[in-house]
Scaffold this motif. Structure first.
Motif, PDB file in Angstrom:
ATOM      1  N   THR A   1      47.066  46.565  37.563  1.00  0.00           N
ATOM      2  CA  THR A   1      46.331  45.015  37.080  1.00  0.00           C
ATOM      3  C   THR A   1      46.837  44.589  37.931  1.00  0.00           C
ATOM      4  O   THR A   1      48.091  44.197  38.371  1.00  0.00           O
ATOM      5  CB  THR A   1      46.944  44.999  35.895  1.00  0.00           C
ATOM      6  N   CYS A   2      46.117  42.542  38.281  1.00  0.00           N
ATOM      7  CA  CYS A   2      46.405  41.905  39.022  1.00  0.00           C
ATOM      8  C   CYS A   2      46.282  40.828  38.313  1.00  0.00           C
ATOM      9  O   CYS A   2      45.475  40.620  37.141  1.00  0.00           O
ATOM     10  CB  CYS A   2      44.615  41.458  39.713  1.00  0.00           C
ATOM     11  N   GLY A   3      46.989  39.753  38.431  1.00  0.00           N
ATOM     12  CA  GLY A   3      46.214  38.537  37.881  1.00  0.00           C
ATOM     13  C   GLY A   3      45.273  37.242  38.176  1.00  0.00           C
ATOM     14  O   GLY A   3      44.669  38.029  39.037  1.00  0.00           O
ATOM     15  N   GLN A   4      45.225  36.266  37.347  1.00  0.00           N
ATOM     16  CA  GLN A   4      43.641  36.120  37.973  1.00  0.00           C
ATOM     17  C   GLN A   4      43.705  35.489  39.018  1.00  0.00           C
ATOM     18  O   GLN A   4      44.805  34.412  39.459  1.00  0.00           O
ATOM     19  CB  GLN A   4      43.743  35.018  36.371  1.00  0.00           C
ATOM     20  N   VAL A   5      43.474  35.749  39.959  1.00  0.00           N
ATOM     21  CA  VAL A   5      42.354  35.216  41.028  1.00  0.00           C
ATOM     22  C   VAL A   5      40.300  34.510  41.358  1.00  0.00           C
ATOM     23  O   VAL A   5      40.455  34.915  39.953  1.00  0.00           O
ATOM     24  CB  VAL A   5      42.767  35.862  42.491  1.00  0.00           C
ATOM     25  N   SER A   6      40.982  33.858  42.253  1.00  0.00           N
ATOM     26  CA  SER A   6      39.531  33.230  42.517  1.00  0.00           C
ATOM     27  C   SER A   6      38.255  34.759  42.082  1.00  0.00           C
ATOM     28  O   SER A   6      38.663  35.539  43.032  1.00  0.00           O
ATOM     29  CB  SER A   6      39.163  33.083  43.746  1.00  0.00           C
ATOM     30  N   ILE A   7      37.308  33.994  41.965  1.00  0.00           N
ATOM     31  CA  ILE A   7      36.248  35.273  40.848  1.00  0.00           C
ATOM     32  C   ILE A   7      36.095  36.136  42.906  1.00  0.00           C
ATOM     33  O   ILE A   7      35.827  37.116  43.418  1.00  0.00           O
ATOM     34  CB  ILE A   7      34.997  34.865  40.570  1.00  0.00           C
ATOM     35  N   THR A   8      36.086  35.134  43.745  1.00  0.00           N
ATOM     36  CA  THR A   8      35.047  36.001  44.971  1.00  0.00           C
ATOM     37  C   THR A   8      36.278  36.634  45.731  1.00  0.00           C
ATOM     38  O   THR A   8      35.901  38.024  45.707  1.00  0.00           O
ATOM     39  CB  THR A   8      35.690  34.854  46.396  1.00  0.00           C
ATOM     40  N   ASN A   9      37.768  36.319  45.475  1.00  0.00           N
ATOM     41  CA  ASN A   9      38.968  37.831  45.457  1.00  0.00           C
ATOM     42  C   ASN A   9      39.114  38.417  45.174  1.00  0.00           C
ATOM     43  O   ASN A   9      39.234  39.669  45.295  1.00  0.00           O
ATOM     44  CB  ASN A   9      40.024  36.269  45.917  1.00  0.00           C
ATOM     45  N   ARG A  10      38.821  38.241  43.691  1.00  0.00           N
ATOM     46  CA  ARG A  10      38.973  39.139  42.534  1.00  0.00           C
ATOM     47  C   ARG A  10      37.276  40.665  42.900  1.00  0.00           C
ATOM     48  O   ARG A  10      37.633  41.624  42.845  1.00  0.00           O
ATOM     49  CB  ARG A  10      38.727  38.966  41.332  1.00  0.00           C
ATOM     50  N   ASN A  11      36.152  39.892  43.306  1.00  0.00           N
ATOM     51  CA  ASN A  11      35.485  40.991  43.135  1.00  0.00           C
ATOM     52  C   ASN A  11      36.086  42.008  44.964  1.00  0.00           C
ATOM     53  O   ASN A  11      35.330  42.722  45.079  1.00  0.00           O
ATOM     54  CB  ASN A  11      34.132  40.088  43.649  1.00  0.00           C
ATOM     55  N   ALA A  12      36.018  40.680  46.092  1.00  0.00           N
ATOM     56  CA  ALA A  12      36.606  41.593  46.955  1.00  0.00           C
ATOM     57  C   ALA A  12      37.779  42.684  46.744  1.00  0.00           C
ATOM     58  O   ALA A  12      37.371  43.990  47.218  1.00  0.00           O
ATOM     59  CB  ALA A  12      37.048  40.221  48.129  1.00  0.00           C
ATOM     60  N   ILE A  13      38.712  42.287  46.013  1.00  0.00           N
ATOM     61  CA  ILE A  13      39.634  43.688  45.400  1.00  0.00           C
ATOM     62  C   ILE A  13      39.252  44.864  44.905  1.00  0.00           C
ATOM     63  O   ILE A  13      39.266  46.036  44.765  1.00  0.00           O
ATOM     64  CB  ILE A  13      40.593  43.241  44.653  1.00  0.00           C
ATOM     65  N   GLN A  14      38.113  44.242  43.934  1.00  0.00           N
ATOM     66  CA  GLN A  14      37.087  45.442  43.270  1.00  0.00           C
ATOM     67  C   GLN A  14      36.715  46.438  43.749  1.00  0.00           C
ATOM     68  O   GLN A  14      36.592  47.822  44.033  1.00  0.00           O
ATOM     69  CB  GLN A  14      36.929  44.536  42.101  1.00  0.00           C
ATOM     70  N   LYS A  15      35.538  45.663  44.335  1.00  0.00           N
ATOM     71  CA  LYS A  15      34.520  46.857  45.394  1.00  0.00           C
ATOM     72  C   LYS A  15      35.576  47.264  46.490  1.00  0.00           C
ATOM     73  O   LYS A  15      34.841  48.673  46.559  1.00  0.00           O
ATOM     74  CB  LYS A  15      33.991  45.228  46.591  1.00  0.00           C
ATOM     75  N   ALA A  16      36.978  47.080  46.856  1.00  0.00           N
ATOM     76  CA  ALA A  16      37.400  47.038  47.620  1.00  0.00           C
ATOM     77  C   ALA A  16      37.820  49.343  47.619  1.00  0.00           C
ATOM     78  O   ALA A  16      37.941  50.360  48.075  1.00  0.00           O
ATOM     79  CB  ALA A  16      39.110  46.939  48.782  1.00  0.00           C
ATOM     80  N   ILE A  17      38.856  48.795  46.528  1.00  0.00           N
ATOM     81  CA  ILE A  17      39.553  49.790  45.259  1.00  0.00           C
ATOM     82  C   ILE A  17      38.684  51.066  44.549  1.00  0.00           C
ATOM     83  O   ILE A  17      38.701  51.823  44.727  1.00  0.00           O
ATOM     84  CB  ILE A  17      39.843  49.255  44.134  1.00  0.00           C
ATOM     85  N   LEU A  18      36.811  50.462  44.148  1.00  0.00           N
ATOM     86  CA  LEU A  18      36.033  51.217  44.031  1.00  0.00           C
ATOM     87  C   LEU A  18      35.460  52.126  45.143  1.00  0.00           C
ATOM     88  O   LEU A  18      35.606  53.314  45.131  1.00  0.00           O
ATOM     89  CB  LEU A  18      35.083  50.538  43.154  1.00  0.00           C
ATOM     90  N   ASN A  19      35.568  51.418  46.091  1.00  0.00           N
ATOM     91  CA  ASN A  19      34.876  52.632  48.283  1.00  0.00           C
ATOM     92  C   ASN A  19      35.968  53.503  48.450  1.00  0.00           C
ATOM     93  O   ASN A  19      35.452  54.365  48.389  1.00  0.00           O
ATOM     94  CB  ASN A  19      34.544  51.781  48.137  1.00  0.00           C
ATOM     95  N   GLU A  20      37.046  53.038  48.240  1.00  0.00           N
ATOM     96  CA  GLU A  20      38.183  53.712  48.867  1.00  0.00           C
ATOM     97  C   GLU A  20      39.319  54.313  48.224  1.00  0.00           C
ATOM     98  O   GLU A  20      39.286  55.377  48.901  1.00  0.00           O
ATOM     99  CB  GLU A  20      39.380  52.272  49.525  1.00  0.00           C
ATOM    100  N   SER A  21      39.174  54.547  46.391  1.00  0.00           N
ATOM    101  CA  SER A  21      39.294  55.463  46.539  1.00  0.00           C
ATOM    102  C   SER A  21      39.600  56.295  45.720  1.00  0.00           C
ATOM    103  O   SER A  21      38.251  56.469  45.396  1.00  0.00           O
ATOM    104  CB  SER A  21      40.405  54.733  44.929  1.00  0.00           C
ATOM    105  N   ARG A  22      40.222  57.243  45.330  1.00  0.00           N
ATOM    106  CA  ARG A  22      39.372  58.925  44.710  1.00  0.00           C
ATOM    107  C   ARG A  22      38.533  58.668  43.977  1.00  0.00           C
ATOM    108  O   ARG A  22      38.058  59.398  43.604  1.00  0.00           O
ATOM    109  CB  ARG A  22      40.966  59.865  44.629  1.00  0.00           C
TER     110      ARG A  22
END
Length: 592
Positions: A65-86
């Motif tokens: 879980t992450c604390g609330q961040v800007s939507i731009t940063n949130r989506n950047a974090i989410q996209k990277a995790i979805l693309n890079e994690s197993r």
């Protein structure tokens, strides 16, 4: 790999990506795939707005879980995790959501004022908007509702509770959960919730606000029968309503720190009260604090005690090392097993699936256009009006066709500079806030500061206020406390008006005929020995922490709208009348 390509590949090969499957089956399909590092990272809560470092650290394993961040940063974090994690496990995101959902969103009155409405339907509507705006802001978890029984008004966080009365708070709990998560159903933390709703994580389990001396983090002096009959009552209702999450409290209960209290969290809450798959997040760094309680000899033992005590995720605030970084060593040393860790991850994944993160992982940046819309602001004004309590009125209210040019407004808390005191603690930023002077800006009223809750009395300022009052037909005095004198870690041994306000009130009461006193405060207020000054005023109105529309609601009340609130807590005559937090049933009846 693009997000859309990731989704196509994973959905074709992974059964847990099938949204038609029950939550429990999806969890069972995914959980055995995770190794110990991936498991332990699901139990971490990151409280920083730093997408680059989060991606570098958790891109391959995912993060809980992450604390609330800007939507731009949130989506950047989410996209990277979805693309890079197993396994493509999306990150969850939280927001405090105590009485507002996200930055630029609607700020409703604080819970203490909401508790004065005695209107369950209104509370459900308020929490429904909070849920919707929390989700728009990119979070799927609300650290709300606060269902503590704050039984001692000396406690600085008194304003965060709905009522010290266990029955009233229990009724409000149902409305809050229904508003935040959707329709109340049978106990089932595994059920899906609508995409405009959030997982309700209630605070703080259990007995917080009843500590000795009205002090934050002080121990609860109550036996098990009293805990079950009183302090657990709202939590029983929360479990029955299907509430999904809980945060343990700072203190010790039954002489055991709550972040290691498996008896209360697991045996009583999860098993006996049938909370089942509900998941927990620690309070700030409190698993690490088990070392300071002298129940853990080192950080690995603290991690093991946290897991055994029923805490699923480790929220770290500040610069301390994450205690759950040491889960691997706790497992290797035999203090806990990998199955213990899997049980906590099972509950975390249950929350993620049930809130739709796997099916709708990204936030829509265009949705923010609907934040703080006119309908929501009107609801905030209604809640402020219905939560205001008229404690005394000698016929002066409502004002009938007042000549505003002959009306004095006095008090720093009436000014535009006091917006944070009207908004309250844990309020989101960005939405316009109306104090009384903001609401009267188009009227020809006269203003004088008089005194502030944060500064000693200034004789010249008080004299100027008295002179203005003497030349006016009526005087509206706004007094109370600020977030500097009432809030987290702002416990107080005295309930009298802080700063120079007592001297200001005495001076005006002895020289002004038509004195309307408005109390803007997060706790009950006393007015000196025997409250004798109140015999010389015309009206006394408590508005609590009224939120962004507080000034507009107050103007409406002054002109005739009904302040329909009733006291949700006992108001002592002076601080010596405060009852022990361990004996709330000795409080006078509320609602009078």
């Amino acid at each position: 790999m693009s997000l859309f390509l990731w989704a196509a590949v994973v959905s074709a090969t992974a059964p847990w990506m099938d949204p038609s499957m029950p939550v429990e089956e999806r969890v069972n399909a995914l959980l055995p795939k995770l190794d110990l590092e991936e498991l332990s990272d699901q139990l971490r809560v990151i409280n920083r707005d730093s997408p680059k470092s989060i991606i570098q650290q958790f891109g391959k394993t995912s993060i809980g879980t992450c604390g609330q961040v800007s939507i731009t940063n949130r989506n950047a974090i989410q996209k990277a995790i979805l693309n890079e994690s197993r396994w493509g496990i999306p990150a969850a995101f939280y927001h405090e959501s105590l009485h507002s959902g996200t930055n630029d969103g609607t700020v409703f009155p604080m819970p203490l004022t909401l508790g004065s409405t005695f209107n369950n339907t209104l509370l459900e509507e308020v929490y429904s908007v909070i849920a919707e705006e929390t989700r728009i802001g990119g979070a799927n978890i609300a650290f709300s509702p606060v269902i503590n029984l704050f039984t001692d008004p000396r406690f600085g966080r008194f304003q965060e509770g709905l009522s010290p009365d266990p029955s009233l708070t229990s009724l409000y709990t149902v409305s809050a959960v229904k508003g935040l998560q959707g329709s109340v159903t049978a106990v089932n933390a595994s059920s899906y919730i609508p995409q405009n709703k959030v997982a309700a994580l209630a605070k703080h389990f259990v007995g917080y606000g009843g500590g000795v001396g009205g002090l934050n983090a002080a121990r609860l002096e109550a036996g098990e029968r009293e805990i079950r009959d009183v302090y657990l009552r709202p939590w029983r209702t929360f479990a029955q309503a299907g509430g999904k999450g809980a945060m343990p409290s700072h203190q010790t209960v039954l002489d055991v720190p709550m972040h290691a209290n498996g008896y209360l969290t697991n045996t009583i809450f999860r098993d006996q009260l049938k909370w089942g798959n509900g998941w927990t997040i620690s309070d700030c760094s409190d698993i690490n604090v088990l070392q300071q309680f002298r129940v853990a000899r080192n950080v690995s033992e603290a991690a093991a005690l946290g897991i055994k005590g029923g805490v699923d995720q480790d929220l770290q605030c500040g610069t301390e090392t994450y205690t759950f970084d040491n889960i691997k060593s706790a497992v290797s040393s035999g203090m806990i097993t990998i199955d213990d860790v899997r049980e906590s991850v099972r509950r975390v994944l249950t929350m993620k699936f049930s809130t739709g993160l796997f099916d709708h992982p990204m936030a829509d940046p265009n949705a923010t256009k609907t934040l703080d819309n006119p309908k929501n602001r009107a609801l905030a004004r209604q809640a402020s009006r219905e939560g205001s309590v008229l404690l005394l009125n000698n016929g002066i209210l409502p004002l009938k066709n007042p000549d505003w040019s002959k009306t004095a407004v006095i008090g720093w808390l009436a000014s535009s500079e006091s917006k944070t005191s009207w908004n309250g603690a844990y309020a989101s930023n960005g939405a316009p806030v109306f104090t009384l002077m903001d609401s009267l800006k188009n009227e020809n009223v006269k203003y004088s500061m008089g005194a502030s809750p944060d500064s000693p009395a200034n004789n010249d300022d008080i004299k100027a206020a008295v002179d203005l009052s003497k030349s006016s037909d009526q005087t509206i005095l706004v007094v109370g406390d600020s977030l500097q004198t009432c809030g987290e870690w702002k416990d107080n041994s005295n309930l009298d008006l802080p700063g120079g306000q007592p001297q200001l009130l005495e001076s005006l009461a002895s020289s002004t005929k038509n004195l309307i006193v408005v109390v803007l405060s997060g706790r009950p207020t006393t007015f000196g020995m025997n409250n004798s000054v109140l015999s010389n005023i015309s009206s006394l109105l408590w508005i609590g922490r009224p939120g962004e529309e507080g000034g507009n609601a107050l103007k409406e009340i002054l002109l005739g709208a009904e302040p329909s609130g009733r006291l949700q807590a006992a108001w002592p005559k002076y601080v010596g009348h405060v009852h022990s937090g361990a004996q709330p049933f000795q409080q006078p009846l509320t609602g009078k």
